[in-house]
Motif scaffolding. Structure first.
Motif, PDB file in Angstrom:
ATOM      1  N   ALA A  98       0.852  -1.194   0.000  1.00  0.00           N
ATOM      2  CA  ALA A  98       0.000   0.000   0.000  1.00  0.00           C
ATOM      3  C   ALA A  98       0.880   1.234   0.000  1.00  0.00           C
ATOM      4  N   GLY A  99       0.475   2.236  -0.771  1.00  0.00           N
ATOM      5  CA  GLY A  99       1.265   3.457  -0.834  1.00  0.00           C
ATOM      6  C   GLY A  99       0.404   4.662  -1.097  1.00  0.00           C
ATOM      7  N   GLU A 100       0.817   5.788  -0.566  1.00  0.00           N
ATOM      8  CA  GLU A 100       0.088   7.041  -0.750  1.00  0.00           C
ATOM      9  C   GLU A 100       0.602   7.770  -1.983  1.00  0.00           C
ATOM     10  N   GLY A 101      -0.330   8.253  -2.774  1.00  0.00           N
ATOM     11  CA  GLY A 101       0.051   9.077  -3.906  1.00  0.00           C
ATOM     12  C   GLY A 101       0.881   8.373  -4.958  1.00  0.00           C
ATOM     13  N   VAL A 102       0.655   7.091  -5.157  1.00  0.00           N
ATOM     14  CA  VAL A 102       1.400   6.355  -6.177  1.00  0.00           C
ATOM     15  C   VAL A 102       0.870   6.749  -7.551  1.00  0.00           C
ATOM     16  N   THR A 103       1.716   7.312  -8.374  1.00  0.00           N
ATOM     17  CA  THR A 103       1.286   7.781  -9.692  1.00  0.00           C
ATOM     18  C   THR A 103       1.253   6.620 -10.685  1.00  0.00           C
ATOM     19  N   PRO A 104       0.449   6.756 -11.737  1.00  0.00           N
ATOM     20  CA  PRO A 104       0.356   5.671 -12.728  1.00  0.00           C
ATOM     21  C   PRO A 104       1.699   5.280 -13.320  1.00  0.00           C
ATOM     22  N   SER A 105       2.591   6.233 -13.466  1.00  0.00           N
ATOM     23  CA  SER A 105       3.891   5.917 -14.059  1.00  0.00           C
ATOM     24  C   SER A 105       4.806   5.183 -13.092  1.00  0.00           C
ATOM     25  N   ALA A 106       4.434   5.126 -11.840  1.00  0.00           N
ATOM     26  CA  ALA A 106       5.309   4.532 -10.831  1.00  0.00           C
ATOM     27  C   ALA A 106       4.723   3.305 -10.149  1.00  0.00           C
ATOM     28  N   VAL A 107       3.610   2.804 -10.632  1.00  0.00           N
ATOM     29  CA  VAL A 107       2.941   1.710  -9.925  1.00  0.00           C
ATOM     30  C   VAL A 107       3.777   0.448  -9.851  1.00  0.00           C
ATOM     31  N   THR A 108       4.705   0.281 -10.795  1.00  0.00           N
ATOM     32  CA  THR A 108       5.506  -0.940 -10.809  1.00  0.00           C
ATOM     33  C   THR A 108       6.713  -0.874  -9.881  1.00  0.00           C
ATOM     34  N   CYS A 109       6.931   0.282  -9.274  1.00  0.00           N
ATOM     35  CA  CYS A 109       8.115   0.476  -8.444  1.00  0.00           C
ATOM     36  C   CYS A 109       7.809   0.170  -6.979  1.00  0.00           C
ATOM     37  N   GLY A 110       8.429  -0.865  -6.463  1.00  0.00           N
ATOM     38  CA  GLY A 110       8.186  -1.236  -5.080  1.00  0.00           C
ATOM     39  C   GLY A 110       8.510  -0.128  -4.094  1.00  0.00           C
ATOM     40  N   GLY A 111       9.466   0.715  -4.427  1.00  0.00           N
ATOM     41  CA  GLY A 111       9.876   1.801  -3.541  1.00  0.00           C
ATOM     42  C   GLY A 111       8.811   2.848  -3.340  1.00  0.00           C
ATOM     43  N   GLU A 112       7.765   2.856  -4.193  1.00  0.00           N
ATOM     44  CA  GLU A 112       6.697   3.835  -4.074  1.00  0.00           C
ATOM     45  C   GLU A 112       5.684   3.471  -3.006  1.00  0.00           C
ATOM     46  N   TYR A 113       5.778   2.252  -2.503  1.00  0.00           N
ATOM     47  CA  TYR A 113       4.794   1.764  -1.545  1.00  0.00           C
ATOM     48  C   TYR A 113       5.339   1.864  -0.120  1.00  0.00           C
ATOM     49  N   ASP A 114       4.468   2.268   0.780  1.00  0.00           N
ATOM     50  CA  ASP A 114       4.888   2.546   2.156  1.00  0.00           C
ATOM     51  C   ASP A 114       4.763   1.341   3.084  1.00  0.00           C
ATOM     52  N   TYR A 115       3.832   0.475   2.797  1.00  0.00           N
ATOM     53  CA  TYR A 115       3.561  -0.643   3.697  1.00  0.00           C
ATOM     54  C   TYR A 115       3.512  -1.950   2.914  1.00  0.00           C
ATOM     55  N   TRP A 116       3.966  -2.997   3.588  1.00  0.00           N
ATOM     56  CA  TRP A 116       4.028  -4.319   2.963  1.00  0.00           C
ATOM     57  C   TRP A 116       3.466  -5.373   3.892  1.00  0.00           C
ATOM     58  N   GLY A 117       2.804  -6.357   3.293  1.00  0.00           N
ATOM     59  CA  GLY A 117       2.342  -7.498   4.057  1.00  0.00           C
ATOM     60  C   GLY A 117       3.467  -8.493   4.270  1.00  0.00           C
ATOM     61  N   GLN A 118       3.164  -9.540   5.010  1.00  0.00           N
ATOM     62  CA  GLN A 118       4.193 -10.539   5.336  1.00  0.00           C
ATOM     63  C   GLN A 118       4.420 -11.523   4.207  1.00  0.00           C
ATOM     64  N   GLY A 119       3.510 -11.540   3.235  1.00  0.00           N
ATOM     65  CA  GLY A 119       3.647 -12.453   2.107  1.00  0.00           C
ATOM     66  C   GLY A 119       2.861 -13.728   2.320  1.00  0.00           C
ATOM     67  N   THR A 120       2.310 -14.231   1.237  1.00  0.00           N
ATOM     68  CA  THR A 120       1.579 -15.489   1.293  1.00  0.00           C
ATOM     69  C   THR A 120       2.028 -16.370   0.130  1.00  0.00           C
ATOM     70  N   GLN A 121       2.294 -17.624   0.426  1.00  0.00           N
ATOM     71  CA  GLN A 121       2.825 -18.541  -0.582  1.00  0.00           C
ATOM     72  C   GLN A 121       1.703 -19.065  -1.462  1.00  0.00           C
ATOM     73  N   VAL A 122       1.943 -19.027  -2.750  1.00  0.00           N
ATOM     74  CA  VAL A 122       1.040 -19.638  -3.724  1.00  0.00           C
ATOM     75  C   VAL A 122       1.854 -20.621  -4.548  1.00  0.00           C
ATOM     76  N   THR A 123       1.417 -21.863  -4.578  1.00  0.00           N
ATOM     77  CA  THR A 123       2.101 -22.894  -5.334  1.00  0.00           C
ATOM     78  C   THR A 123       1.144 -23.489  -6.356  1.00  0.00           C
ATOM     79  N   VAL A 124       1.549 -23.462  -7.614  1.00  0.00           N
ATOM     80  CA  VAL A 124       0.738 -24.008  -8.700  1.00  0.00           C
ATOM     81  C   VAL A 124       1.426 -25.265  -9.205  1.00  0.00           C
ATOM     82  N   SER A 125       0.756 -26.381  -9.054  1.00  0.00           N
ATOM     83  CA  SER A 125       1.342 -27.656  -9.472  1.00  0.00           C
ATOM     84  C   SER A 125       0.949 -27.973 -10.912  1.00  0.00           C
ATOM     85  N   SER A 126       1.853 -28.623 -11.611  1.00  0.00           N
ATOM     86  CA  SER A 126       1.590 -28.945 -13.024  1.00  0.00           C
ATOM     87  C   SER A 126       0.907 -30.285 -13.180  1.00  0.00           C
TER      88      SER A 126
END
Length: 126
Positions: A98-126
């Motif tokens: 989550a980030g405040e004031g993230v502009t469309p040109s910067a949405v792909t930049c992780g540094g633009e975001y202020d808060y991060w979750g702990q992460g959740t694992q997703v595994t796709v089996s073939s």
């Protein structure tokens, strides 16, 4: 304290679907975006998708366009990531951000975001 709480990860077969959710507790800003990044084993963390919580504008990485859909419930400060046609290469740890004031040109930049979750694992089996 501001926190991002993720849920919905797990194991799924290729071609299947899975939904992730993320809730921002105690938001301290009004114009903000929430989105998802992912990190596969041995790779750098990369952008997946993000959405403006105020305006609903959504942005996607090319690799997930047409398969993933992000949606929001602004009243609950929650975003959802609906993922269809999952592939083994979608296997990764998915991080909510989550980030405040993230502009469309910067949405792909992780540094633009202020808060991060702990992460959740997703595994796709073939």
């Amino acid at each position: 304290q501001v926190q991002l709480v993720e849920s919905g990860g797990g194991l799924v077969q290729a071609g299947g679907s899975l939904r992730l959710s993320c809730t921002l507790s105690r938001p301290t800003f009004s114009n903000y975006a929430m989105g998802w990044f992912r990190q596969a084993p041995g790779k750098e963390r990369g952008f997946v998708t993000t959405i403006s919580m105020s305006f609903g504008s959504a942005y996607y990485a090319d690799s997930v366009k047409g398969r993933f859909t992000i949606s929001r419930d602004s009243a609950k400060n929650t975003v959802y990531l609906h993922r269809n046609s999952l592939k083994p290469e979608d296997t990764a740890v998915y991080y909510c951000a989550a980030g405040e004031g993230v502009t469309p040109s910067a949405v792909t930049c992780g540094g633009e975001y202020d808060y991060w979750g702990q992460g959740t694992q997703v595994t796709v089996s073939s």
